[in-house]
Design an enzyme around this catalytic site. Structure first.
Site, PDB file in Angstrom:
ATOM      1  CG  ASP A  43       5.344 -50.476 -47.492  1.00  0.00           C
ATOM      2  OD1 ASP A  43       5.281 -51.213 -46.478  1.00  0.00           O
ATOM      3  OD2 ASP A  43       6.874 -49.969 -47.611  1.00  0.00           O
ATOM      4  CE1 TYR A  48      10.774 -46.102 -48.808  1.00  0.00           C
ATOM      5  CE2 TYR A  48       8.842 -46.964 -49.432  1.00  0.00           C
ATOM      6  CZ  TYR A  48       9.714 -46.746 -48.408  1.00  0.00           C
ATOM      7  OH  TYR A  48      10.879 -47.612 -48.223  1.00  0.00           O
ATOM      8  CE  LYS A  73       8.468 -48.881 -44.366  1.00  0.00           C
ATOM      9  NZ  LYS A  73       7.870 -48.666 -45.921  1.00  0.00           N
ATOM     10  CG  HIS A 106      12.092 -45.959 -42.341  1.00  0.00           C
ATOM     11  ND1 HIS A 106      11.858 -44.801 -43.878  1.00  0.00           N
ATOM     12  CD2 HIS A 106      12.132 -46.622 -43.720  1.00  0.00           C
ATOM     13  CE1 HIS A 106      11.950 -45.778 -45.333  1.00  0.00           C
ATOM     14  NE2 HIS A 106      12.436 -46.197 -44.388  1.00  0.00           N
TER      15      HIS A 106
END
Length: 300
Positions: A43, A48, A73, A106
């Site tokens: 994931d 990120y 996402k 997200h």
């Protein structure tokens, strides 16, 4: 490993590997370590800033692409039809992949940040439905959607989300939302399953862990999967990566599940999808600030 069958027929391991804050060489190595010890669900997210690291870890792992379920996402600054398609292509480029197995919105648009939040979410979802038909995405889903956001999406969606990834851990597991998702055939996935480390000092969890000769983290992860919820613990330490996946040789009793279900609030992030990016207070009086969000914009 146990798998969950999503509402579109695709299968996903019930435990995966989270990569939040896993960047650069640590990120690459942690993905390789996770795949080496048996994880097959990885994931990540555009927000990120580690998709390139995750992609490199996958490429260097020696595990065939078809064996790995990759999630990324769509960040909330990129909601919209055209924006979604551009964002996916950028994520694929960074990951070095031709498709992702699971693509999630997200965070939902909300009334504080979009003059027509329903349309912002619906337009993104329409793009994702098309990308799924094109084979660029295997399964489509959402993250941090409350019932109000899901019900609005249902009004225009041709496809029901396969997954809703939400904050779900002892002390904050959103049972009402979890039940609503299950009633509508949406698989729930847990983020922050260890409550930002708050679980480790909880006496109830420590006692249950001692009884089973397991760690507190293993008890928490086992509790999540016994709710038939996917869990994605994260770590860059090989020992913890191995420990977290070793949760299939014991079972919590109904009473132990009840005890954990009823734990008071702890470890809550303070992030709520209907008010980002404002500050809020949780029941402990601690203040939180959600991640940076875009300025108010019109999407009508």
């Amino acid at each position: 490993m146990k798998e969950i069958v999503l509402n579109d027929g695709n299968r996903v391991p019930i435990i995966g590997f989270g990569t939040y804050k896993s960047v650069k060489e640590d990120g690459v190595q942690s993905v390789k370590n996770a795949l080496a010890v048996g994880y097959r669900l990885i994931d990540t997210a555009a927000a990120y800033n580690n998709e390139e690291d995750v992609g490199k870890g996958i490429a260097e792992s020696g595990i065939g692409r078809e064996e790995i379920i990759v999630t990324t996402k769509l960040w909330r600054e990129n909601l919209g039809y055209k924006e979604t398609k551009k964002a996916l292509e950028l994520s694929l480029k960074k990951l070095g992949l031709t498709y992702v197995d699971l693509y999630l919105i997200h965070w939902p648009a909300n009334a504080r940040n979009y003059t027509n939040w329903q349309k912002a979410n619906a337009d993104s979802w329409r793009a994702m439905e098309e990308l799924q038909v094109e084979g660029r995405i295997k399964s489509i889903g959402v993250s941090n959607f409350w019932q109000e956001h899901l019900e609005a999406l249902f009004q225009t969606a041709n496809i029901i989300p396969a997954v809703n990834q939400i904050e779900f851990h002892p002390g904050y597991w959103q049972p009402g939302l979890t039940a609503f998702c299950k009633e509508n055939g949406i698989t729930v996935e847990s983020w922050s399953p260890l409550a930002r480390g708050k679980v480790f000092s909880n006496e109830t969890l420590k006692a249950i862990a001692e009884k089973h000769s397991k760690s507190v983290s293993q008890v928490c992860l086992r509790w999540v999967i016994q709710h038939e919820v996917i869990v994605i613990p994260k770590s860059t330490t090989l020992q913890r990566i191995e420990e977290n996946i070793n949760i299939f040789d014991f079972e919590l009793s109904e009473e132990e599940m009840r005890q954990i279900n009823e734990l008071p609030e702890m470890g809550f992030s303070g992030e709520l999808p209907n008010i980002w990016p404002d500050r809020i207070e949780n029941s402990t009086g601690l203040k939180f600030t959600s991640p940076t969000a875009p300025p108010l914009r019109a999407d009508g």
